[in-house]
Scaffold this active site. Sequence first.
Site, mmCIF file in Angstrom:
data_model
loop_
_atom_site.group_PDB
_atom_site.id
_atom_site.type_symbol
_atom_site.label_atom_id
_atom_site.label_comp_id
_atom_site.label_asym_id
_atom_site.label_seq_id
_atom_site.Cartn_x
_atom_site.Cartn_y
_atom_site.Cartn_z
ATOM 1 C CB SER A 161 7.412 -1.547 4.668
ATOM 2 O OG SER A 161 7.166 -2.192 3.787
ATOM 3 C CG ASP B 19 -3.319 4.649 4.363
ATOM 4 O OD1 ASP B 19 -4.450 4.406 3.584
ATOM 5 O OD2 ASP B 19 -2.841 3.614 5.640
ATOM 6 C CB SER C 125 1.173 -3.716 -2.754
ATOM 7 O OG SER C 125 1.507 -3.872 -1.405
ATOM 8 C CB SER D 288 -6.417 0.155 -0.684
ATOM 9 O OG SER D 288 -5.184 -0.847 -1.480
ATOM 10 C CB THR E 230 4.579 -10.007 0.188
ATOM 11 O OG1 THR E 230 4.615 -9.446 1.069
ATOM 12 C CG2 THR E 230 4.616 -11.895 -0.438
ATOM 13 C CB ALA F 67 8.426 -1.420 0.848
ATOM 14 C CB ILE F 68 4.318 2.224 0.397
ATOM 15 C CG1 ILE F 68 3.217 1.425 -0.841
ATOM 16 C CG2 ILE F 68 3.831 3.721 -0.009
ATOM 17 C CD1 ILE F 68 1.693 1.783 -0.952
#
Lengths: 509, 509
Positions: free
Chosen positions: A207, A264, A202, A272, A211, A204-205
Amino acid sequence: MGLEGRPKLFEVRVVDIDLHRNLIIMNTSDARELGVVANNVVLVTLGDKSAYATVVTSETITQPGVVALSKQTASALGVSEGDKVGVKPVGLPASFNALKKRLHGGRLSEGEMKSIIRDVVDGVYGEAEIAAFLVSQLYSELGEEELSYLIKAMVETGSRVTFEETVYDVHSIGGVPGNSKVALLTVPIVAASGLLIPKTSSRAITSPAGTADTMEVLARVDLTMDEIVEIARRVKGVLAWGGKLNLAPADDIFVNIERRLSIDPDQQMVASILSKKIAMGVERLVIDMPVGRGAKVKDASTADKLAGLFIRQAGLLGLSIKVALTYGGQPIGTTAGPALEAREALEALIERKGSRSLIDKAVLLAGLVLELSGRAQPGQGEDIAREVFLSGKAYEKFKQIVEAQGGNPNVKPDDIQVGSHTFTLSSPLEGAVTHIDNAAVSLIARACGAPYDKGAGVRLHAKVGYRVNKGDPLITLYSSSASRLETAVRLLRDLNPVVVEGMLLKTLP
Amino acid sequence: MGLEGRPKLFEVRVVDIDLHRNLIIMNTSDARELGVVANNVVLVTLGDKSAYATVVTSETITQPGVVALSKQTASALGVSEGDKVGVKPVGLPASFNALKKRLHGGRLSEGEMKSIIRDVVDGVYGEAEIAAFLVSQLYSELGEEELSYLIKAMVETGSRVTFEETVYDVHSIGGVPGNSKVALLTVPIVAASGLLIPKTSSRAITSPAGTADTMEVLARVDLTMDEIVEIARRVKGVLAWGGKLNLAPADDIFVNIERRLSIDPDQQMVASILSKKIAMGVERLVIDMPVGRGAKVKDASTADKLAGLFIRQAGLLGLSIKVALTYGGQPIGTTAGPALEAREALEALIERKGSRSLIDKAVLLAGLVLELSGRAQPGQGEDIAREVFLSGKAYEKFKQIVEAQGGNPNVKPDDIQVGSHTFTLSSPLEGAVTHIDNAAVSLIARACGAPYDKGAGVRLHAKVGYRVNKGDPLITLYSSSASRLETAVRLLRDLNPVVVEGMLLKTLP
């Protein structure tokens, strides 16, 4: 008590309008006659295709008898201007009673869970229902059976791919800045060892870089599934973005709401990760779980509990898994932010050395994959992986991957642009670095502009345990915007992420 | 970490588009430059006015530099086409940490609660955040202090009105069909006794009629606050709809989401009622709490708990209160549905007789108001109220109220139109009515078209305890639509709401 019967027919106009969900603009009088009001959901049909859409009403934009569909809705149905579509009010969603049951403490059956996830993916539910489903889990955890139903339902409501050989993967639950670059070493080590590892990840959410963001500095990551399959077959390794592949699409909907609410739930995190991996055909998986102050998982007992969830669910789903609890008490390597991390990874691959926290971690995780495959005996994987890394085969494989994904395989670390506006903070005293705050580093790197500004981020000159002299550089901030850098510097001074402690704490007058 | 600085200026177009929230349509490139995406919330400013609006993006509807505001947004700001407005991204909502704290089990301070309610009312929050706030209460009840902060915040974020004399009110928590007409007797009894009772009420949410729906059969109920104040001063009694008066507007937002999720946390119900009453200047209040099978409150211990919540909160807020636990095991009176109930209430007022469940309840509640005022000794209110009712003074007062609200004071019961399509179900056996199912009666009356179809609803020919012969009528359905009636009849046969039991249960061959 749904209003049964044939849907009413309307002529279609297509409008270029986006609200991140299917929209249908109806004349207010048509809406009234249909018995719906703004923000209700209706079912729009053309032939045997159908899509749910949220009603927007207007007195003037569409005349009675005509509806305007957002492009997204039109393309879901394959309709063009002038076509006639049926529009029908939606009574209670099929899963309404199941959702109600969960909110009132009941356990969901497999069918009930599936009906909820189906309604989530189809867009029958609004944000309120999705938030209710997620928030309920904070107080009343999903049982292990419910969780396995959830994962299966998330997989079944999206696309699936299968490969001819066994598919391996490594996935980090994240939470530590600098971690996005690890996969740029792990994936080529595994692929160079002859195993298939078509990794999707994915962006970054929360951070400074995911990657996918970091790899995108060097190559395309928005690959189609066909491209991924083709590259995997040819090169064995892929580093792609999973966002548009329709893998467990419910997850993207859940993550969006979780982020907004800053929640979360553990079970949802397990669902997920595992649902996306199963949809991607993964059969053997290593989970990296950073543990430490400032990481997602703070201590060993929490880690054990979460690892247990992963292991039991993987068992129920027929997935071979290893969970690695890794040190997450400070950032990985010395950089955080897409370009800075891409550069650090590339340097490590080329020079076959670098930060131990980067290389040891990559080698360790790749080694566990090798053990899962049987190509290494238990306890021997790490050594074999290190050999692949040190031999240069990993770098060769990485170049093949970059090239296959449309990048320049011969790019050098210095070719990678980083932010031209920089600021370096020096140590105010002689002493040792005793703590680096993960969350503060992430916030500062994001304030610099990461991950959207690829060149933005931070470089750490010293890590925990390093001795520094007064005036030695501790951290450098990079940004392509002077004003963003200024904001980030203010934040740096407020948060003081790199703690240096000397023997002398204070002098009194 | 919010993006500080001056908002960017855009030229305004106004579009007629409604999604039940403020909308701003921006060109995709402008949105990107501003750092927002579809479904984000932005702050729109003109001079010292500002409003939050949800971003809709488009490539073509608005060109760069121009934004289209929904009529609702434009009117909130008082802008016209061609004006320039500022648009600024909204970082984290001011109450974000407070919401997070509640979701993680923390107790909210007065300031935190106020910041949440402010963000709810301002439209900073989407449905997800509002649902999260409400769902959290299912698992972690608001403490008594938190609840009083909630009520105060709900009052303070809306309009308030004050009257020169003491304001009385009666409010039913509802849940029993046929209950909407009770206020049509209670309010004139109280007003005829010389007390000020400017009652505002809601339209039906899940029942066949709310008091506002039923009163609307006879007079206008969409009064402005100025009209209410004027009529109250002149006539003492008012029966108005509270929907557009901006009384505790957070409540309307909460109720909308609660309905969708089919949840109704006790604390939130108490807050809903008390906040609206305090905003309306009410100082002495009687709460009617129907208790029984099929009512909102099923048994005495639940009733005691809820009554305690009302009483303690009223105490904290300086409100005199009495809570009446009333029989709610079957419908009130013999009808359910706006026109049918208006007719039944009018008959009772004119003829000074009717169903005991209607008249006794109205007199009882009015009597409690008289006791709260000191005009009746404890225990004597009911007798005085009954005298006012039987003397015809209540009917005279009701005519004044109807006239003041723009209706015909001389309307007769037979003038009131009820649905022309009817169906009567007869008793299949000789016996006694042993049960009438509230929920089933509500569903059937709504299937007939109530409350939107004013003439739709049901009439009960027998109530619990009545003896019936085989073939005697039990219930008649009314609708102005033949097809709706048909659906309702099917439902009637499925749900069998009026249970008749004879001595002989079954014969065997």
